[in-house]
Structure formats: structure tokens, C-alpha cells
Scaffold this active site. Sequence first.
Site, PDB file in Angstrom:
ATOM      1  CB  CYS A 180      -4.064  -4.135   3.472  1.00 61.09           C
ATOM      2  SG  CYS A 180      -5.126  -2.572   2.914  1.00 61.09           S
ATOM      3  CG  HIS A 188      -1.972  -0.016   2.162  1.00 64.15           C
ATOM      4  ND1 HIS A 188      -2.602  -1.379   2.344  1.00 64.15           N
ATOM      5  CD2 HIS A 188      -0.485   0.098   2.873  1.00 64.15           C
ATOM      6  CE1 HIS A 188      -1.108  -1.960   1.792  1.00 64.15           C
ATOM      7  NE2 HIS A 188      -0.346  -1.777   1.727  1.00 64.15           N
ATOM      8  CG  HIS A 216       2.389  -3.301   3.325  1.00 67.76           C
ATOM      9  ND1 HIS A 216       2.322  -2.920   2.838  1.00 67.76           N
ATOM     10  CD2 HIS A 216       4.064  -3.381   3.779  1.00 67.76           C
ATOM     11  CE1 HIS A 216       3.281  -1.974   1.430  1.00 67.76           C
ATOM     12  NE2 HIS A 216       4.550  -2.541   2.112  1.00 67.76           N
TER      13      HIS A 216
END
Length: 232
Positions: A163, A62, A74
Site C-alpha cells: 500500500c 496502512h 488504497h
Amino acid sequence: MLDTLTFLLEKLVLLAHIKLSILLPPPAPPLSRRSEREEPAAPPHRFQRGDLLEVPRTLFTHFGIYLGDDRVAHLIPDILPVLTADRRLIQEMVTNTRLLLGVLSKRASIRVDSVEDFAYGAGILLIHMDPSAQGMALAAEKVARGGELLLGSVSYSLLWNNCEHFVTYCRYGSAQSLQTEQFCEWLKSLIRNQSNILLVALLGLLSVMYLGLSFSTVLPTVLIPFTMWMAS
């Protein structure tokens, strides 16, 4: 037709991660290019505005952009903005259920969370210049401002808008994803190995036997092995 194939491919990604991981031999790990640009993250107060942060998870990595004052922007899959406009509920930390339903519904949010919530209990790596990225990195303030301007609900794609695409777009001006590239390379090696096609066909037949004959079971059982065979 392209949207249908993309949809089926994304479901194949989820199936590969969740259902087939115990059956298929693990792919040979690609040569890591991140090792040249990672170091253990400093405490939150040592991050600089515009820094790119990375959190290793079980099935994926991530990414986020540090905005200063213990805040990280994010992109994360989230079903809740589709169901309610209550900003108080939406701003609560995204649970695994919300995330999974967001992946399936292809909806996400670019949001701001604390460093702790962004990390979700994992360690954080600070990303330096990436020699594999295309384009020159923008100044840190432009990176942070770019992330702030994109806040809000967005469409989501496991392969084409995740992401990593968000942070690389803010940093380099073009959306890129090393994770997607690595998965596509693994998928090509999977397709080239025709024994795996037989395995997928066998799993499809087992699903038909277990779930019964229906359009939703027969179509993947036929279409996925056929597509893999034609592409091999």
C-alpha cells in the site's frame, strides 16, 4: 531462483511477525522520519482531495489517498477477486481472513472505501511532505487522479508492491516504501547476529520434531539457516 528467494523471504517476514515475535529480541526502533511529517488527522470533511492518509496498525502501517466525498483509495490484499466476479461481494469491507489469504496468494485490489472503513477503527494521520522521499511531490489533483486510474485488481508483494508503494507512486512518480527499507535494515542486523542463526536452526528442528519429517519442514530448516549463515 530470484522468485524463489523472494517467496521464501516474504514467508520469513510473516514468520518473523507472527511466530517469532515472542522469541526474538525486538529490534531497536529505527529513527522515525515520519514524525517530521505527521499530525493528528482532522475530521473527514477537513481532508483535501489528494491528501495522503496513514493508519497505524498492529504489525504495519496502512496508507491511502483521499479522493473527496468521504472516499479513500488504497491498495489492500484481498483473495475475493480471484474467487468471484460479483462486484457487490467484492466491494464489501475486506475482512482479516480475506486480507491474510490475499497476502498468501499475492493478490490485492486498489479500491475505494469510506474513511471509516479505511481506518478500521484506528486513528488517521495526515501525511505532509516527506523529506526522505525521492522526487518532487505532484499536485494534489494529479495524486488523486493517479489513484483513481489505478483502481482494480493487482498483484501484491509484502516487500515490493504494498500500500505504501501505491501512494508514493501516485504522489512522487516512483514506488517507495519506508516500511520495506526499515524491515530490510532489521533483517540485515538479524543476519549479522550469528546467535540468531542458531535460534532459527533450533526452531526449524523443533518444527521437524513437531510436524514430522517432510520436504516442507526439512527444506526451510536447512535452507534458511544456511542462507543466513552465508550472508552473515
